[in-house]
Design a protein around this motif. Structure first.
Motif, short mmCIF file in Angstrom:
data_model
loop_
_atom_site.label_atom_id
_atom_site.label_comp_id
_atom_site.label_asym_id
_atom_site.label_seq_id
_atom_site.Cartn_x
_atom_site.Cartn_y
_atom_site.Cartn_z
N LEU A 73 -13.26 10.96 39.28
CA LEU A 73 -13.97 12.08 39.37
C LEU A 73 -14.64 12.10 38.43
O LEU A 73 -16.57 12.62 38.22
CB LEU A 73 -13.85 13.37 39.95
N ALA A 74 -15.05 12.15 37.05
CA ALA A 74 -15.96 11.69 35.93
C ALA A 74 -16.63 10.89 36.05
O ALA A 74 -18.31 11.06 35.44
CB ALA A 74 -14.95 11.42 34.89
N CYS A 139 -6.96 12.96 53.31
CA CYS A 139 -7.10 14.65 53.12
C CYS A 139 -6.29 15.14 51.61
O CYS A 139 -7.18 16.33 51.16
CB CYS A 139 -5.99 14.70 54.02
N LEU A 140 -5.86 14.91 51.17
CA LEU A 140 -5.24 14.93 50.28
C LEU A 140 -6.30 15.41 49.01
O LEU A 140 -6.74 15.92 47.88
CB LEU A 140 -3.68 14.91 49.03
N GLN A 141 -7.16 14.11 49.01
CA GLN A 141 -8.10 13.63 47.89
C GLN A 141 -9.65 13.46 48.72
O GLN A 141 -10.36 15.20 47.09
CB GLN A 141 -8.67 11.84 48.16
N ILE A 142 -10.09 14.65 49.50
CA ILE A 142 -11.03 15.34 49.79
C ILE A 142 -10.39 16.86 49.20
O ILE A 142 -11.87 17.05 48.75
CB ILE A 142 -10.93 15.59 51.05
N LEU A 143 -9.20 17.47 49.11
CA LEU A 143 -9.58 18.42 48.75
C LEU A 143 -9.36 19.16 47.47
O LEU A 143 -9.95 20.34 46.96
CB LEU A 143 -8.02 19.74 49.13
N LEU A 148 -11.20 20.14 42.41
CA LEU A 148 -11.33 19.49 40.73
C LEU A 148 -12.80 19.59 40.32
O LEU A 148 -13.08 19.86 39.21
CB LEU A 148 -11.05 18.99 40.22
N GLN A 149 -13.78 19.31 40.77
CA GLN A 149 -15.08 18.96 40.71
C GLN A 149 -15.94 20.44 40.96
O GLN A 149 -17.13 20.72 40.12
CB GLN A 149 -15.88 17.98 41.50
N GLN A 150 -15.28 20.88 41.93
CA GLN A 150 -16.79 22.26 42.07
C GLN A 150 -16.14 23.84 41.86
O GLN A 150 -16.44 24.22 41.70
CB GLN A 150 -16.49 22.16 44.32
#
Length: 331
Positions: A73-74, A139-143, A148-150
């Motif tokens: 995500l970074a 699903c876990l990664q989407i949420l 974390l980022q939004q």
């Protein structure tokens, strides 16, 4: 840095852990396939093996899947991250779910589980067989990306939420997506929370590994002797110990011993995961129906070898012809 492959920038201990766990996944599915077949297994033997393996091999995979989320995500926007995960997880989920369902439909009564082509329509909400892992992980990664980022949620808060979800999971219907999501979110969030520590390649003492091994073994023996299934809430401490032992042992091995075959299995854990059921089921059918082999040890050995070796060969061939992405094998 010890334990880090500079050539590929991969963490060797992670490959070791993936390699070991994917072999255990294949073993567990071979045992389940034999137990459902006419060959059958001794009920106590099956209970002991099945509950010992499922206690920790999928939790370890979810923890490993959480390790690199923050790093990714970074480097990417949320949209880029989700596109990347759709290619890595959603695409192979769809392709290989369809292939496996179509194969089972064609095999008819020869397969342990009969499915017709109508099951394809349901994979959008009801994963089949082993593919629940990819569905839940996506699903876990989407949420997580959104959180974390939004929403700028801290990893420790994610872990607290995951603990609550895990507690809720014990009241949900077994095997369905909400149950699986809530149950394994705990280990996925633990991977995110512990990533800075685990990716720094901490030194692990043999004494620590030995203590974890003894504690894990004691917990498993108590679990099995009391015939407590791995999904029971009182078994969670044993599962956590088993995960901690696996991670610690792989960290130590990566810093002390070169095991290229195990690292290779780790690198090819995705194709093994995607294809192994077709390979193990096909091997069992050929041995039993064609060659009339009834020996359980022979079925177990041949099934595990087929479930590990054939997918790796398929992945190698796909790489040779630059088809690994089309096949959903990553790369």
């Amino acid at each position: 840095m010890p334990g880090l492959s500079t050539a590929s920038n991969r963490y060797l201990w992670v490959d070791y852990a993936k390699g070991l766990m994917i072999v255990l996944v294949v073993v567990s599915h071979v045992m389940r396939g034999l137990n459902k077949s006419s060959l059958g297994l001794d009920p106590q033997v099956f209970f002991n093996v099945d509950n010992s393996l499922y206690l920790f091999h999928m939790p370890v995979f979810f923890l490993l899947s959480g390790l690199f989320i923050s790093q990714s995500l970074a480097r990417h926007t949320t949209r880029q991250f989700l596109k990347q995960k759709a290619i890595a997880l959603l695409y192979p989920y769809i392709v290989w779910s369809v292939i496996q369902i179509a194969t089972q439909s064609a095999m008819g009564a020869a397969a342990n589980t009969q499915r017709d082509l109508s099951f394809i329509a349901s994979i959008t909400y009801a994963p089949v067989a082993q593919f629940w892992f990819l569905y839940v992980l996506f699903c876990l990664q989407i949420l997580t990306a959104v959180a974390l980022q939004q929403a700028h949620v801290k990893p420790v808060f994610l872990w607290v939420v995951a603990v609550i979800l895990h507690i809720i999971s014990y009241s949900l219907p077994y095997g369905q997506v909400p149950f699986l999501f809530c149950r394994y979110a705990l280990f996925f969030a633990a991977g995110i929370l512990l990533a800075p520590r685990l990716l720094s390649m901490p030194a692990v003492r043999l004494r620590t590994i030995a203590l974890l091994a003894m504690a894990t073994a004691t917990g498993i023996v108590l679990q099995l002797s009391n015939h407590v299934p791995y999904l029971a809430p009182q078994i969670l401490p044993v599962a956590l110990l088993a995960v901690a032992f696996t991670v610690s042992a792989c960290l130590y091995l990566a810093q002390q011993i070169n095991l290229p075959w195990l690292a290779l299995l780790g690198r090819y854990s995705m194709p093994i995961f995607l294809v192994h059921i077709l390979c193990t089921a096909g091997t069992r059918i050929v041995l039993q129906k064609v060659l009339h082999v009834e020996s359980l040890p022979m079925h177990i050995l041949a099934g595990v070898l087929a479930g590990v070796v054939i997918p790796v060969l398929m992945a190698k061939i796909a790489e040779r012809f630059k088809l690994q992405r089309l096949a959903g094998f990553g790369g």
